[in-house]
Scaffold this motif. Sequence first.
Motif, mmCIF file in Angstrom:
data_model
loop_
_atom_site.group_PDB
_atom_site.id
_atom_site.type_symbol
_atom_site.label_atom_id
_atom_site.label_comp_id
_atom_site.label_asym_id
_atom_site.label_seq_id
_atom_site.Cartn_x
_atom_site.Cartn_y
_atom_site.Cartn_z
ATOM 1 N N SER A 183 58.785 -15.140 -0.770
ATOM 2 C CA SER A 183 58.143 -14.624 0.445
ATOM 3 C C SER A 183 58.337 -15.569 1.625
ATOM 4 C CB SER A 183 56.649 -14.394 0.191
ATOM 5 O OG SER A 183 56.002 -15.596 -0.188
ATOM 6 N N PHE A 184 58.206 -16.894 1.395
ATOM 7 C CA PHE A 184 58.392 -17.842 2.491
ATOM 8 C C PHE A 184 59.794 -17.721 3.083
ATOM 9 C CE2 PHE A 184 55.420 -20.831 -0.072
ATOM 10 C CZ PHE A 184 54.328 -20.052 0.266
ATOM 11 N N ALA A 185 60.807 -17.755 2.219
ATOM 12 C CA ALA A 185 62.190 -17.740 2.689
ATOM 13 C C ALA A 185 62.586 -16.370 3.239
ATOM 14 C CB ALA A 185 63.131 -18.140 1.553
ATOM 15 N N GLY A 186 62.066 -15.286 2.654
ATOM 16 C CA GLY A 186 62.387 -13.953 3.141
ATOM 17 C C GLY A 186 61.869 -13.718 4.551
ATOM 18 N N ILE A 187 60.623 -14.105 4.806
ATOM 19 C CA ILE A 187 60.054 -13.965 6.144
ATOM 20 C C ILE A 187 60.803 -14.844 7.129
ATOM 21 C CG2 ILE A 187 58.006 -14.528 7.512
ATOM 22 C CD1 ILE A 187 56.312 -13.449 5.234
ATOM 23 N N MET A 188 61.115 -16.074 6.720
ATOM 24 C CA MET A 188 61.861 -16.973 7.600
ATOM 25 C C MET A 188 63.224 -16.385 7.935
ATOM 26 S SD MET A 188 63.038 -20.938 6.965
ATOM 27 C CE MET A 188 61.388 -21.605 7.107
ATOM 28 N N GLY A 189 63.930 -15.862 6.944
ATOM 29 C CA GLY A 189 65.252 -15.295 7.195
ATOM 30 C C GLY A 189 65.218 -14.127 8.158
ATOM 31 N N ALA A 190 64.223 -13.245 8.004
ATOM 32 C CA ALA A 190 64.115 -12.090 8.899
ATOM 33 C C ALA A 190 63.815 -12.525 10.329
ATOM 34 C CB ALA A 190 63.035 -11.139 8.398
ATOM 35 N N LEU A 191 62.931 -13.505 10.497
ATOM 36 C CA LEU A 191 62.570 -13.957 11.840
ATOM 37 C C LEU A 191 63.721 -14.708 12.509
ATOM 38 C CD1 LEU A 191 58.881 -15.107 11.234
ATOM 39 C CD2 LEU A 191 59.651 -13.116 12.523
ATOM 40 N N ILE A 192 64.447 -15.517 11.731
ATOM 41 C CA ILE A 192 65.606 -16.214 12.314
ATOM 42 C C ILE A 192 66.662 -15.203 12.746
ATOM 43 C CG2 ILE A 192 67.539 -17.741 11.803
ATOM 44 C CD1 ILE A 192 65.693 -19.395 10.071
ATOM 45 N N ALA A 193 66.900 -14.182 11.923
ATOM 46 C CA ALA A 193 67.871 -13.148 12.292
ATOM 47 C C ALA A 193 67.438 -12.424 13.562
ATOM 48 C CB ALA A 193 68.039 -12.159 11.141
ATOM 49 N N GLN A 194 66.141 -12.143 13.691
ATOM 50 C CA GLN A 194 65.657 -11.517 14.919
ATOM 51 C C GLN A 194 65.891 -12.418 16.124
ATOM 52 O OE1 GLN A 194 61.552 -10.363 13.733
ATOM 53 N NE2 GLN A 194 62.168 -8.305 14.335
ATOM 54 N N GLY A 195 65.677 -13.722 15.936
ATOM 55 C CA GLY A 195 65.920 -14.658 17.030
ATOM 56 C C GLY A 195 67.384 -14.723 17.418
ATOM 57 N N VAL A 196 68.269 -14.658 16.429
ATOM 58 C CA VAL A 196 69.703 -14.699 16.708
ATOM 59 C C VAL A 196 70.142 -13.466 17.484
ATOM 60 C CG1 VAL A 196 71.992 -14.601 15.625
ATOM 61 C CG2 VAL A 196 70.269 -16.181 14.751
ATOM 62 N N PHE A 197 69.594 -12.297 17.141
ATOM 63 C CA PHE A 197 70.028 -11.052 17.762
ATOM 64 C C PHE A 197 69.261 -10.714 19.035
ATOM 65 C CE2 PHE A 197 70.985 -9.907 13.137
ATOM 66 C CZ PHE A 197 72.275 -10.392 13.240
ATOM 67 N N ASN A 198 68.120 -11.354 19.260
ATOM 68 C CA ASN A 198 67.299 -11.050 20.431
ATOM 69 C C ASN A 198 67.582 -12.088 21.515
ATOM 70 O OD1 ASN A 198 65.023 -10.809 22.291
ATOM 71 N ND2 ASN A 198 64.098 -9.502 20.729
ATOM 72 N N LEU A 199 68.188 -11.644 22.616
ATOM 73 C CA LEU A 199 68.593 -12.568 23.677
ATOM 74 C C LEU A 199 67.453 -12.940 24.614
ATOM 75 C CD1 LEU A 199 72.006 -10.919 24.652
ATOM 76 C CD2 LEU A 199 71.589 -12.802 23.057
ATOM 77 N N TYR A 200 66.345 -12.200 24.590
ATOM 78 C CA TYR A 200 65.294 -12.402 25.585
ATOM 79 C C TYR A 200 64.044 -13.073 25.028
ATOM 80 C CZ TYR A 200 68.289 -9.081 27.982
ATOM 81 O OH TYR A 200 69.367 -8.462 28.546
ATOM 82 N N ALA A 201 63.844 -13.050 23.734
ATOM 83 C CA ALA A 201 62.655 -13.697 23.153
ATOM 84 C C ALA A 201 63.038 -14.501 21.918
ATOM 85 C CB ALA A 201 61.601 -12.641 22.802
ATOM 86 N N ALA A 202 64.230 -15.106 21.970
ATOM 87 C CA ALA A 202 64.741 -15.814 20.793
ATOM 88 C C ALA A 202 63.851 -16.990 20.414
ATOM 89 C CB ALA A 202 66.165 -16.295 21.064
ATOM 90 N N ARG A 203 63.384 -17.743 21.397
ATOM 91 C CA ARG A 203 62.615 -18.948 21.101
ATOM 92 C C ARG A 203 61.342 -18.624 20.323
ATOM 93 N NH1 ARG A 203 60.689 -23.587 25.485
ATOM 94 N NH2 ARG A 203 59.816 -25.024 23.935
ATOM 95 N N GLY A 204 60.664 -17.551 20.703
ATOM 96 C CA GLY A 204 59.444 -17.164 20.004
ATOM 97 C C GLY A 204 59.700 -16.855 18.536
ATOM 98 N N TYR A 205 60.800 -16.159 18.261
ATOM 99 C CA TYR A 205 61.144 -15.850 16.879
ATOM 100 C C TYR A 205 61.495 -17.112 16.101
ATOM 101 C CZ TYR A 205 61.261 -10.826 17.815
ATOM 102 O OH TYR A 205 60.913 -9.535 18.115
#
Length: 311
Positions: A183-205
Amino acid sequence: MADIAVFPPHVALGIIAFLLSLLPAGFFIWLWYLRHHNRSVKAGVIAAAFGVGLLSVPAAFFVEDLAGQNWQRFFPATAHYFEGPVLPIQTLTDVFLPAVGTFLVVATIEEGIRYFIMRWWFRRSKKVDQVFDGLMIGVALGLGFATLENTLYFLGLFQEGSYNSLVFVFFLRFMISTLAHLSFAGIMGALIAQGVFNLYAARGYFVAAFFLPWFVHGLFDLLLGINFGLYAVLILVPPLLVLVYWTQRRDFFIIHRREGKFLEQAQPPQSTEVQAVQQVLKNMDSPWNKDAPWLSRSTSYRKILDTMKKS
């Protein structure tokens, strides 16, 4: 008749411990990945993530051991707290100092290593094009870490001869530790991927990708250490529910890049039927088929493809 190969006792015990540790990992890989027919992540990527998780354990344990040695060197009077709290708990110090060990040492090191691996990986990989890909790679990486960690625990029990507690520890590691790392790594992976693909709120992710698993991990280890095992298990329920919910989110399957290049506009995932027709058209458009008499049929296939995309 050839002689049967005989392993040294410590090697044989290590193999048995590793095979025991593979059981929970294999079960969860089947549950989260193998039983699904439409897999956005290739098996080779999942295998690589699992292997990276295995390799990250020695690095984490080395840094944790180094931290323990420095604690012993600079704060010898409280060094015993690094191994865990002194039970029964009598003062606030009996909780605070072990919390320093779980939050600032164990959780920071293990989640930090995972964080830097996945952030570097997702930015450069041509295979990761969906948020769900990041989630699955994180799950596989966490399972790899849990597998080798469980192996070391089982091997220690074998070497100590503590066979009576082996069954209890096996189910404890199966149901609690493996689920925790998953669960720890799965949530981290999803949030990092969102940060990589999101150009406007990457830092928050990116900030959330580290601190959310870090906090839950530190609290989980602390509750286990002070003999509040039931509360430690309850702490895992929200992350697991979030992870299960995220596997159903349609926006996590949106394609954000293709062949390593970011798309100007994200696209919905294509069905297997559309991919099959596209492969047929690609073969037809090959220079090798330039003079093929049946090439005119490509027009019909293109109409089929357009119809399938609109449906």
